[in-house]
Motif scaffolding. Structure first.
Motif, PDB file in Angstrom:
ATOM      1  N   CYS A  34     -57.540  41.348  51.980  1.00  0.00           N
ATOM      2  CA  CYS A  34     -58.043  40.459  53.049  1.00  0.00           C
ATOM      3  C   CYS A  34     -57.769  41.163  54.280  1.00  0.00           C
ATOM      4  O   CYS A  34     -56.302  41.826  54.217  1.00  0.00           O
ATOM      5  N   ARG A  58     -64.243  38.482  52.231  1.00  0.00           N
ATOM      6  CA  ARG A  58     -63.477  37.263  52.882  1.00  0.00           C
ATOM      7  C   ARG A  58     -63.681  37.184  54.381  1.00  0.00           C
ATOM      8  O   ARG A  58     -64.112  38.579  54.861  1.00  0.00           O
ATOM      9  N   LYS A  65     -55.822  29.407  62.128  1.00  0.00           N
ATOM     10  CA  LYS A  65     -57.019  28.570  61.812  1.00  0.00           C
ATOM     11  C   LYS A  65     -56.131  27.234  62.407  1.00  0.00           C
ATOM     12  O   LYS A  65     -55.173  26.873  62.871  1.00  0.00           O
ATOM     13  N   GLN A  69     -57.312  22.748  58.075  1.00  0.00           N
ATOM     14  CA  GLN A  69     -58.295  23.610  57.815  1.00  0.00           C
ATOM     15  C   GLN A  69     -57.817  24.317  56.337  1.00  0.00           C
ATOM     16  O   GLN A  69     -56.444  24.617  56.271  1.00  0.00           O
ATOM     17  N   ASP A  71     -57.044  27.312  53.870  1.00  0.00           N
ATOM     18  CA  ASP A  71     -56.870  28.637  53.850  1.00  0.00           C
ATOM     19  C   ASP A  71     -58.053  29.247  53.104  1.00  0.00           C
ATOM     20  O   ASP A  71     -58.308  29.075  52.204  1.00  0.00           O
ATOM     21  N   ALA A  72     -58.780  30.593  53.761  1.00  0.00           N
ATOM     22  CA  ALA A  72     -59.905  31.080  53.145  1.00  0.00           C
ATOM     23  C   ALA A  72     -59.688  32.345  52.230  1.00  0.00           C
ATOM     24  O   ALA A  72     -60.243  32.862  51.796  1.00  0.00           O
ATOM     25  N   TRP A  73     -58.093  32.708  52.483  1.00  0.00           N
ATOM     26  CA  TRP A  73     -57.478  33.587  51.662  1.00  0.00           C
ATOM     27  C   TRP A  73     -56.683  33.259  50.354  1.00  0.00           C
ATOM     28  O   TRP A  73     -55.900  32.323  51.063  1.00  0.00           O
TER      29      TRP A  73
END
Length: 177
Positions: A34, A58, A65, A69, A71-73
């Protein structure tokens, strides 16, 4: 070998332009990478961000953020902060969390996430009276600092020299079970 998650966090220093190859090397070492950048590093790499996102699978992060929201990781198994500029190092050591990257690593100390940092400063910056105390503060906090023989050794101002990325990845590889 099990894939683990490496947060590769970069400041705006010339070695950041080599980051795609570093990501590929880390992936060959079975890391799920990441990529996080300081705002200036993100600006420098603006044209490359879509390709870097495709390479890691990713989003590249350079800001906080929004609250609420997701977490995208995935959670980090290890963090490598490299190249780390004078500003990033001193801000981190002093707890000045003016950007997402420094805020993340400052908090990561308290969370016990394995942290490795490799500076990227020239010999003039390395003479600043805050530089070595900042490195010592990070060491005392449990951060592995790759500075000196076997890590990063400062170059003269304006001198171009390869950045020891392999030594940094070797160090984070030691965080594997």
């Amino acid at each position: 070998m099990t894939t683990r998650t490496l947060y590769l966090l970069c400041s705006a220093a010339p070695p950041v332009f080599d980051i795609a190859g570093v990501i590929e090397d880390a992936q060959r070492r079975s890391w799920d990478v990441c990529l996080g950048l300081t705002p200036t590093a993100a600006d420098w790499l603006e044209d490359s961000l879509p390709g870097l996102e495709a390479l890691t699978g990713r989003p590249v992060r350079s800001g906080y953020k929004r609250p609420g929201q997701p977490d995208a990781w995935p959670p980090a198994d290890a963090v490598l902060v490299a190249p780390a500029t004078m500003n990033t190092l001193n801000s981190w050591a002093l707890g000045i969390t003016g950007n997402w990257l420094v805020g993340f690593v400052a908090e990561a100390i308290g969370k016990g996430i394995p942290l490795t940092v490799m500076p990227c400063v020239n010999s003039a910056y390395a003479q600043h009276p805050q530089f070595l105390p900042s490195l010592e503060t990070l060491r005392e906090a449990g951060v592995r600092v790759l500075f000196g023989p076997g890590g990063f050794e400062p170059n003269a101002p304006g001198e171009k020299r390869p950045y020891p990325w392999a030594a940094a990845l070797d160090a984070v590889d030691q965080h594997r079970p």
